[in-house]
Design a protein around this motif. Structure first.
Motif, PDB file in Angstrom:
ATOM      1  N   ASP A  48      34.790  17.917   0.016  1.00 58.16           N
ATOM      2  CA  ASP A  48      33.544  17.703   0.749  1.00 58.16           C
ATOM      3  C   ASP A  48      33.858  17.766   2.246  1.00 58.16           C
ATOM      4  O   ASP A  48      34.448  16.846   2.813  1.00 58.16           O
ATOM      5  N   TYR A  49      33.445  18.891   2.891  1.00 58.80           N
ATOM      6  CA  TYR A  49      33.713  19.097   4.311  1.00 58.80           C
ATOM      7  C   TYR A  49      32.477  18.813   5.182  1.00 58.80           C
ATOM      8  O   TYR A  49      32.311  19.409   6.240  1.00 58.80           O
ATOM      9  N   PHE A  51      29.409  19.438   6.048  1.00 56.40           N
ATOM     10  CA  PHE A  51      28.237  20.251   6.361  1.00 56.40           C
ATOM     11  C   PHE A  51      28.358  21.654   5.763  1.00 56.40           C
ATOM     12  O   PHE A  51      29.451  22.218   5.696  1.00 56.40           O
ATOM     13  N   ASP A  52      27.209  22.209   5.344  1.00 56.79           N
ATOM     14  CA  ASP A  52      27.133  23.646   5.085  1.00 56.79           C
ATOM     15  C   ASP A  52      27.235  24.387   6.423  1.00 56.79           C
ATOM     16  O   ASP A  52      26.844  23.864   7.471  1.00 56.79           O
ATOM     17  N   LYS A  90      29.416  23.268   1.998  1.00 58.80           N
ATOM     18  CA  LYS A  90      30.317  22.236   2.499  1.00 58.80           C
ATOM     19  C   LYS A  90      31.471  21.946   1.539  1.00 58.80           C
ATOM     20  O   LYS A  90      32.451  21.299   1.918  1.00 58.80           O
TER      21      LYS A  90
END
Length: 310
Positions: A48-49, A51-52, A90
């Protein structure tokens, strides 16, 4: 001073020694893998980074391309400046940048002629290679065309700056935009009206960006020629690479007979684009390089035939 007065070394050290003289060092120990399948792949890390990302890719990629036209020359080689991108969710850290230029090279080796059809194919294939649901490609290029003097018919080459962009979505299909910036002559209506004789003129730059219908037929219509004609036919006069005196007389008189403000230009060009059934929406701007001012004069408008009304 002659050659014997110059203090030159009798001989130079070897090239490797010269490099060391200017700071080069011997390679250090190598500990990381050299085989691709053993190398870390940070871009493909899944997590989980936060933001898209709407757009990630590369631009300012210059490459030779072939372009076709209904005008002479009917086929030409020019320089394309490419932009490639896609979105990423993301859950992915990054995109595979090398795949953009890898695919460009593949198409070039197969005889890449830039058309709307070939760019649609490119975008769809690119999305697949990137394992994404979308892809975007844009190419800007100078487009050359023959122009003859109105009296002498002596020919020379003019050029305009053109572009094609294709957005592909696996769910929504294609969004196609083309554009062209052409140069024209404009003569000031105010100057003509208030002066006892003469009128000042200037070089105008007309820029158009149009959204085309998805099933636009390139075999029937050359969009480059259509946009160029929309700009030039509404100007005070056209630009010519070769003008003899009889040509110059005709062009000068034509400009005097057809004065144009920048406001006039964008409205007249818009009217032509509105009448083209293959154009769904457009943006038009004009910038006049004023001959008696230090500033430029500008005007622009946008119109979407799908939603706007005259």
């Amino acid at each position: 001073m002659n050659k014997t007065d110059i203090d030159t070394p009798a001989s130079l050290p070897p090239k490797q020694e010269r490099h060391k003289l200017f700071g080069s060092i011997d390679p250090g120990p190598k500990t990381k893998p050299v085989d691709k399948d053993k190398m870390a792949d940070l871009q493909n890390a899944k997590q989980d980074y936060l933001f898209d990302i709407d757009v990630v890719g590369i631009n300012n990629v210059k490459h030779p391309i072939k372009v076709k036209s209904f005008m002479t020359p009917e086929e030409q080689t020019t320089i394309g400046t490419f932009t490639f991108s896609s979105s990423i969710a993301k859950g992915s850290k990054g995109t595979n940048m090398s795949r953009f230029t890898e695919q460009l090279t593949k198409y070039y080796e197969q005889g890449f002629t830039v058309t709307i059809a070939s760019l649609k194919e490119f975008a769809r294939e690119l999305a697949g290679r990137l394992k994404r649901d979308d892809a975007f490609i844009k190419v800007d290029f100078p487009w050359f065309f023959e122009r003859k003097g109105p009296s002498s018919e002596l020919a020379g080459m003019n050029h305009a700056d053109a572009f094609i962009s294709v957005s592909y979505s696996r769910t929504d299909g294609f969004d196609i935009q083309t554009g062209l910036t052409g140069k024209i002559t404009t003569l000031c209506p105010c100057s003509k009206e208030i002066s006892e004789y003469s009128a000042h003129n200037q070089r105008g730059n007309v820029s158009m960006a149009v959204t085309l219908e998805e099933d636009f037929d390139e075999a029937r219509t050359d969009w480059k020629e259509a946009l160029l004609e929309a700009a030039e036919s509404n100007a005070s006069a056209r630009i010519h690479p070769v003008l003899k005196r009889p040509d110059e007389k005709m062009v000068t008189e034509q400009a005097y007979e057809n004065p144009r403000f920048v406001e006039d230009m964008v409205r007249l060009v818009a009217a032509d684009l509105y009448e083209h059934p293959f154009v769904e929406a457009f943006e038009v701007s004009c910038r006049n390089e004023e001959s008696i001012h230090l500033h430029d004069a500008v005007a622009s408008l946008t119109f979407d035939k799908r939603t706007d009304e005259l």
